[in-house]
Design a protein around this motif. Structure first.
Motif, mmCIF file in Angstrom:
data_model
loop_
_atom_site.group_PDB
_atom_site.id
_atom_site.type_symbol
_atom_site.label_atom_id
_atom_site.label_comp_id
_atom_site.label_asym_id
_atom_site.label_seq_id
_atom_site.Cartn_x
_atom_site.Cartn_y
_atom_site.Cartn_z
ATOM 1 N N TRP A 220 0.657 -28.292 5.421
ATOM 2 C CA TRP A 220 -0.711 -28.778 5.598
ATOM 3 C C TRP A 220 -1.089 -29.744 4.483
ATOM 4 O O TRP A 220 -1.692 -30.791 4.730
ATOM 5 C CB TRP A 220 -1.688 -27.595 5.616
ATOM 6 N N TRP A 221 -0.731 -29.407 3.256
ATOM 7 C CA TRP A 221 -1.060 -30.232 2.096
ATOM 8 C C TRP A 221 -0.412 -31.606 2.214
ATOM 9 O O TRP A 221 -1.049 -32.649 1.992
ATOM 10 C CB TRP A 221 -0.608 -29.521 0.832
ATOM 11 N N ILE A 222 0.869 -31.635 2.603
ATOM 12 C CA ILE A 222 1.588 -32.902 2.742
ATOM 13 C C ILE A 222 1.081 -33.679 3.949
ATOM 14 O O ILE A 222 0.869 -34.904 3.878
ATOM 15 C CB ILE A 222 3.096 -32.634 2.854
ATOM 16 N N ALA A 223 0.859 -32.996 5.071
ATOM 17 C CA ALA A 223 0.404 -33.666 6.297
ATOM 18 C C ALA A 223 -0.973 -34.306 6.115
ATOM 19 O O ALA A 223 -1.306 -35.289 6.785
ATOM 20 C CB ALA A 223 0.355 -32.673 7.448
ATOM 21 N N ASN A 224 -1.748 -33.790 5.182
ATOM 22 C CA ASN A 224 -3.073 -34.336 4.915
ATOM 23 C C ASN A 224 -3.074 -35.302 3.738
ATOM 24 O O ASN A 224 -4.123 -35.603 3.182
ATOM 25 C CB ASN A 224 -4.071 -33.208 4.665
ATOM 26 N N GLY A 225 -1.881 -35.786 3.384
ATOM 27 C CA GLY A 225 -1.777 -36.811 2.355
ATOM 28 C C GLY A 225 -1.869 -36.307 0.948
ATOM 29 O O GLY A 225 -2.334 -37.021 0.061
ATOM 30 N N VAL A 226 -1.448 -35.060 0.724
ATOM 31 C CA VAL A 226 -1.489 -34.404 -0.587
ATOM 32 C C VAL A 226 -2.833 -34.630 -1.283
ATOM 33 O O VAL A 226 -2.904 -35.299 -2.333
ATOM 34 C CB VAL A 226 -0.315 -34.831 -1.491
ATOM 35 N N PRO A 227 -3.906 -34.086 -0.708
ATOM 36 C CA PRO A 227 -5.221 -34.238 -1.325
ATOM 37 C C PRO A 227 -5.239 -33.698 -2.754
ATOM 38 O O PRO A 227 -4.622 -32.679 -3.045
ATOM 39 C CB PRO A 227 -6.132 -33.405 -0.424
#
Length: 229
Positions: A220-227
Motif C-alpha cells: 500500500w505504501w509503495i502503490a501510493n507513491g511512498v507518502p
C-alpha cells in the motif's frame, strides 16, 4: 516372509507434507501473473500491467517475510545452502532425503526471487511513452532515470525467461528421475521420500497474519507513491 515385507515397506516411499498452502498459492499466482504481465505489456495494457506488477510485489513481499516467519520448508534458513552443502549434494544426490528444496533447487529459487524483486523494483518508476500512465514511484525519479529503468526492466525480463526455462528443464529432469515436483507443489505432499522422513512443520496462524499485514502495508505504501518521502 515377514522380514521381506517389512524391508519392502521400509524402502517404499511414504506420503509426507512438503509445502504449505501459502507457498503453493504464491508460487502459482506469480507464475500466472508473470505471464499476464508479459501479455499486458505486449498489448499496451499499461494500467493492467502496473496492477499486475503491484500484485506480484505483494506476493514477493509476503514470500520474503514468510521465508523468515513461515513453515519449516518455506524458511530461507532451511534451504539456502552454502558451498559445502551444495558440493555434498552433487557428490551424492540420492543421499539427500530432507523435504523441500534440494541445494541446487534452492539456488534456482533464490535466483528467481532475486530477479523478480529487481524486475518489479525497476518497473515501479516507469511510465508509458506519452507519460499518461506511470508507476507509483515515477514522481520520485527523473525522466532520464525512468528511461534507464525501462531498459533494465526489459533486460531483467529476458533474464527471468532464461531462469524459467532452466527451472522447467530441472523439473522435467527430476520427473525423468522419478521425482514428481509439480504434484508436490499442487497437493502440498509427496511420496518420493523414504519411510521415516520428517515432513514440514507448519507455522501458526499468527505468523501468517503478521506476514500478510507486513506485505499488505508495504505494498500500500509503495502503490501510493511512498507518502512521507
Amino acid at each position: 516372509m515377514i522380514d521381506d515385507a517389512q524391508a519392502a515397506a521400509a524402502e517404499a516411499g511414504v506420503t509426507v507434507p512438503v509445502w504449505d498452502l501459502p507457498v503453493r498459492l504464491v508460487h502459482w499466482s506469480i507464475a500466472l501473473l508473470v505471464a499476464f504481465s508479459w501479455w499486458s505489456a505486449e498489448n499496451e495494457k499499461i494500467e493492467w500491467h502496473i496492477r499486475s506488477g503491484l500484485t506480484i510485489l505483494f506476493l514477493l513481499l509476503f514470500r520474503l517475510v514468510w521465508g523468515v516467519l513461515g513453515s519449516s520448508t518455506a524458511r530461507f534458513s532451511a534451504f539456502v545452502a552454502g558451498p559445502s552443502r551444495i558440493a555434498g549434494y552433487l557428490r551424492d544426490p540420492a543421499g539427500w532425503t530432507r523435504v523441500g528444496h534440494t541445494p541446487l533447487g534452492a539456488l534456482s529459487v533464490v535466483a528467481l526471487l532475486f530477479v523478480l524483486v529487481f524486475q518489479v523494483a525497476f518497473g515501479l518508476p516507469l511510465s508509458d511513452e506519452d507519460g499518461i500512465v506511470s508507476g507509483p514511484l515515477n514522481r520520485l525519479v527523473s525522466f532520464a532515470f525512468a528511461e534507464w529503468a525501462h531498459e533494465v526492466h526489459e533486460l531483467l525480463f529476458n533474464i527471468l525467461l532464461a531462469l524459467i526455462v532452466l527451472h522447467v528443464a530441472a523439473i522435467l529432469y527430476y520427473r525423468w528421475k522419478g521425482r514428481r515436483l509439480v504434484r508436490a507443489m499442487v497437493t502440498g505432499s509427496s511420496n518420493d521420500y523414504p519411510a521415516g522422513t520428517q515432513g514440514l512443520v507448519k507455522a501458526g496462524i499468527g505468523r501468517l497474519v503478521i506476514s500478510l499485514a507486513i506485505a499488505a502495508g508495504l505494498t500500500w505504501w509503495i502503490a501510493n507513491g511512498v507518502p512521507g518521502l
